[in-house]
Each structure stands twice: as structure tokens, then as C-alpha cells.
Design a protein around this motif. Structure first.
Motif, PDB file in Angstrom:
ATOM      1  N   ARG A   1     -11.905 -64.511  -0.784  1.00  0.00           N
ATOM      2  CA  ARG A   1     -12.862 -64.269  -1.865  1.00  0.00           C
ATOM      3  C   ARG A   1     -12.535 -62.980  -2.595  1.00  0.00           C
ATOM      4  O   ARG A   1     -12.231 -61.950  -1.983  1.00  0.00           O
ATOM      5  N   ILE A   2     -12.593 -63.014  -3.928  1.00  0.00           N
ATOM      6  CA  ILE A   2     -12.485 -61.848  -4.786  1.00  0.00           C
ATOM      7  C   ILE A   2     -13.750 -61.795  -5.632  1.00  0.00           C
ATOM      8  O   ILE A   2     -14.149 -62.799  -6.213  1.00  0.00           O
ATOM      9  N   TRP A   3     -14.384 -60.637  -5.699  1.00  0.00           N
ATOM     10  CA  TRP A   3     -15.699 -60.586  -6.326  1.00  0.00           C
ATOM     11  C   TRP A   3     -15.955 -59.194  -6.919  1.00  0.00           C
ATOM     12  O   TRP A   3     -15.304 -58.211  -6.551  1.00  0.00           O
ATOM     13  N   LEU A   4     -16.923 -59.161  -7.834  1.00  0.00           N
ATOM     14  CA  LEU A   4     -17.389 -57.899  -8.420  1.00  0.00           C
ATOM     15  C   LEU A   4     -18.848 -58.041  -8.798  1.00  0.00           C
ATOM     16  O   LEU A   4     -19.265 -59.070  -9.346  1.00  0.00           O
ATOM     17  N   SER A   5     -19.618 -57.013  -8.493  1.00  0.00           N
ATOM     18  CA  SER A   5     -21.029 -56.977  -8.904  1.00  0.00           C
ATOM     19  C   SER A   5     -21.302 -55.700  -9.682  1.00  0.00           C
ATOM     20  O   SER A   5     -20.639 -54.677  -9.490  1.00  0.00           O
ATOM     21  N   VAL A   6     -22.269 -55.775 -10.581  1.00  0.00           N
ATOM     22  CA  VAL A   6     -22.715 -54.627 -11.358  1.00  0.00           C
ATOM     23  C   VAL A   6     -24.209 -54.455 -11.117  1.00  0.00           C
ATOM     24  O   VAL A   6     -24.987 -55.394 -11.340  1.00  0.00           O
ATOM     25  N   ASN A   7     -24.584 -53.293 -10.601  1.00  0.00           N
ATOM     26  CA  ASN A   7     -25.994 -52.998 -10.298  1.00  0.00           C
ATOM     27  C   ASN A   7     -26.593 -54.057  -9.374  1.00  0.00           C
ATOM     28  O   ASN A   7     -27.761 -54.446  -9.521  1.00  0.00           O
ATOM     29  N   GLY A   8     -25.792 -54.542  -8.433  1.00  0.00           N
ATOM     30  CA  GLY A   8     -26.264 -55.505  -7.438  1.00  0.00           C
ATOM     31  C   GLY A   8     -26.230 -56.950  -7.863  1.00  0.00           C
ATOM     32  O   GLY A   8     -26.555 -57.836  -7.074  1.00  0.00           O
ATOM     33  N   HIS A   9     -25.818 -57.234  -9.097  1.00  0.00           N
ATOM     34  CA  HIS A   9     -25.759 -58.602  -9.598  1.00  0.00           C
ATOM     35  C   HIS A   9     -24.304 -59.054  -9.691  1.00  0.00           C
ATOM     36  O   HIS A   9     -23.490 -58.425 -10.375  1.00  0.00           O
TER      37      HIS A   9
END
Length: 238
Positions: free
Chosen positions: A157-165
Motif C-alpha cells: 500500500r502507498i498512501w497519503l493523508s492531509v489533516n487526517g483525511h
């Protein structure tokens, strides 16, 4: 030979769990290497890979702490792109697909930060992308994990969140061009050397950032990266 003024420090990246650092030679980047991202950028199909570069001093390194990202000047559309970064540890030119894996020293998670409005403008004008891709601190990166600790990449898995979203969420098996294929193609144009880094493209879900945003990004079994977007004055000089 003596320099006429002190030279800049050599760019380097921390190695996970080690006191040594990885010295950086060049940074190469692959464009549109996930089908979903290619579509959101207006392309389709498995086109031949294309490459661009960032200067080595565009790196902004994390060794477990938070990276501060100053909001860059000359843009109103500053965007994130999370990517697998390949660290090259052996030289190669015109490398065969079968031999490409031997060049890989390790992997890291990185961000290809982009002035998207300037990129779009440069595309329309048929001009290079440096002002959109190669600016100061445009390449935050986490510690490099040696390949012996990672093994086969598979469908991590590759992922990114901004401010928890969560904004970007995919897996490495969805890359159009694998790491080995990318090395094979890139080495037709450049002599790859130990210390080179290859940002291998981003999945769908790229989006805007504003001062105050908190970024969390990661790749399972490789590492994570935390960053915060600041006003330029808060981050200090590059």
C-alpha cells in the motif's frame, strides 16, 4: 584545487536504523506512472515513460521528525504527490531488464511537490517544468530502507493523508512501469550512478495544499513521512 568560496554540503538521505547516510548524486522522476493518475492528468494508456529531474538540493529529509514545507512563491495551486523512491547503489548504462534489479540499493517514501498551475502553463507553452517541479524543498523524503530489509515490493500500500483525511490510496502493483522497467528505460538516456534517486510516479488523488496542512504519507514495510506546510517565513531559508 582550492575553491573560491566554501562549497555547499553534499546532499544526503538518512538510512533507516543506521547512523550512516546515503549520498545523493542526481534525482530522476517518472511522469504519469499510475493509470488512474494519468487519466486525472488527461492522458490514457501505457505510453512510453518520460522523465524529468529535480536538483539534489531540493531534498528535504526526515529522520523521524516532521519536515517543514514552506508554501512556495509564484503559485496558487501547490499540490502533493506521494511516491516510491528507488535508491541506486551500483552503476549502469543501457541496463537490461534482467539485470536492472542489481542496481537497487534501497527504497524510501517521498513527495514530488508541484506548482500545478505553473506546470500547466509550461505544458501549454511547450516549455520545461523546472519552475513547477525543481524548486527549493520540492522533494521531501523519508529514511532509505536497504533492499535486504524490504524484499519483493509486490502490492504494498502507498498512501497519503492531509489533516487526517486520506487523499491518495493505492498499491505499488498498479505502477504502469515496474521499478526494473523504469531502470531499464532510464539507463538508455543516462549513466546511472550510485547515489541516484528515482521518484517512480504517483497514484491518483493528487490535490492542493495550504499553509497549516499536516501531511502523513507512507508505503507499507518501507517507511513513512510526516510534514507540515508553513508560510515561507516560518520555515527559514532553504
Amino acid at each position: 584545487m582550492r575553491f573560491c568560496f566554501p562549497s555547499s554540503p553534499e546532499a544526503c538521505v538518512p538510512i533507516a536504523g543506521d547512523q550512516h547516510a546515503f549520498p545523493v548524486h542526481r534525482i530522476y522522476c517518472v511522469g504519469r506512472n499510475y493509470e488512474e493518475h494519468a487519466r486525472e492528468m488527461g492522458a490514457a494508456g501505457r505510453e512510453a515513460p518520460f522523465f524529468f529531474s529535480k536538483p539534489a538540493d531540493a531534498l528535504s529529509c526526515s529522520d523521524g521528525g516532521q519536515v517543514l514545507i514552506p508554501y512556495p512563491d509564484q503559485t496558487s495551486d501547490f499540490q502533493h504527490e506521494v511516491e516510491l523512491v528507488v535508491a541506486i547503489g551500483a552503476p549502469g548504462y543501457r541496463v537490461t531488464l534482467a539485470d536492472a534489479a542489481r542496481l537497487v540499493w534501497g527504497y524510501a517514501v517521498g513527495l514530488d511537490l508541484t506548482r500545478r498551475d505553473l506546470q500547466a502553463q509550461m505544458k501549454r507553452q511547450g516549455r520545461p517544468w523546472e519552475v513547477a517541479k525543481g524548486f527549493d524543498r520540492s522533494a521531501p523524503i523519508g529514511p532509505i530502507r536497504p533492499i535486504g530489509e524490504v524484499g519483493e515490493l509486490g502490492a504494498r500500500r502507498i498512501w497519503l493523508s492531509v489533516n487526517g483525511h486520506v487523499r491518495q490510496d493505492s498499491d505499488l502493483s498498479r505502477m504502469i512501469w515496474s521499478v526494473e522497467e523504469t531502470i531499464e528505460q532510464l539507463s538508455r538516456f543516462f549513466e546511472l550512478r550510485p547515489g541516484d534517486l528515482i521518484f517512480t510516479g504517483t497514484p491518483a488523488g493528487v490535490g492542493p495544499l495550504v499553509p497549516g496542512d499536516r501531511i502523513d504519507a507512507g508505503i507499507d514495510g518501507i517507511g513513512s513521512l510526516q510534514a507540515r506546510v508553513t508560510d515561507r517565513e516560518a520555515a527559514g531559508p532553504a
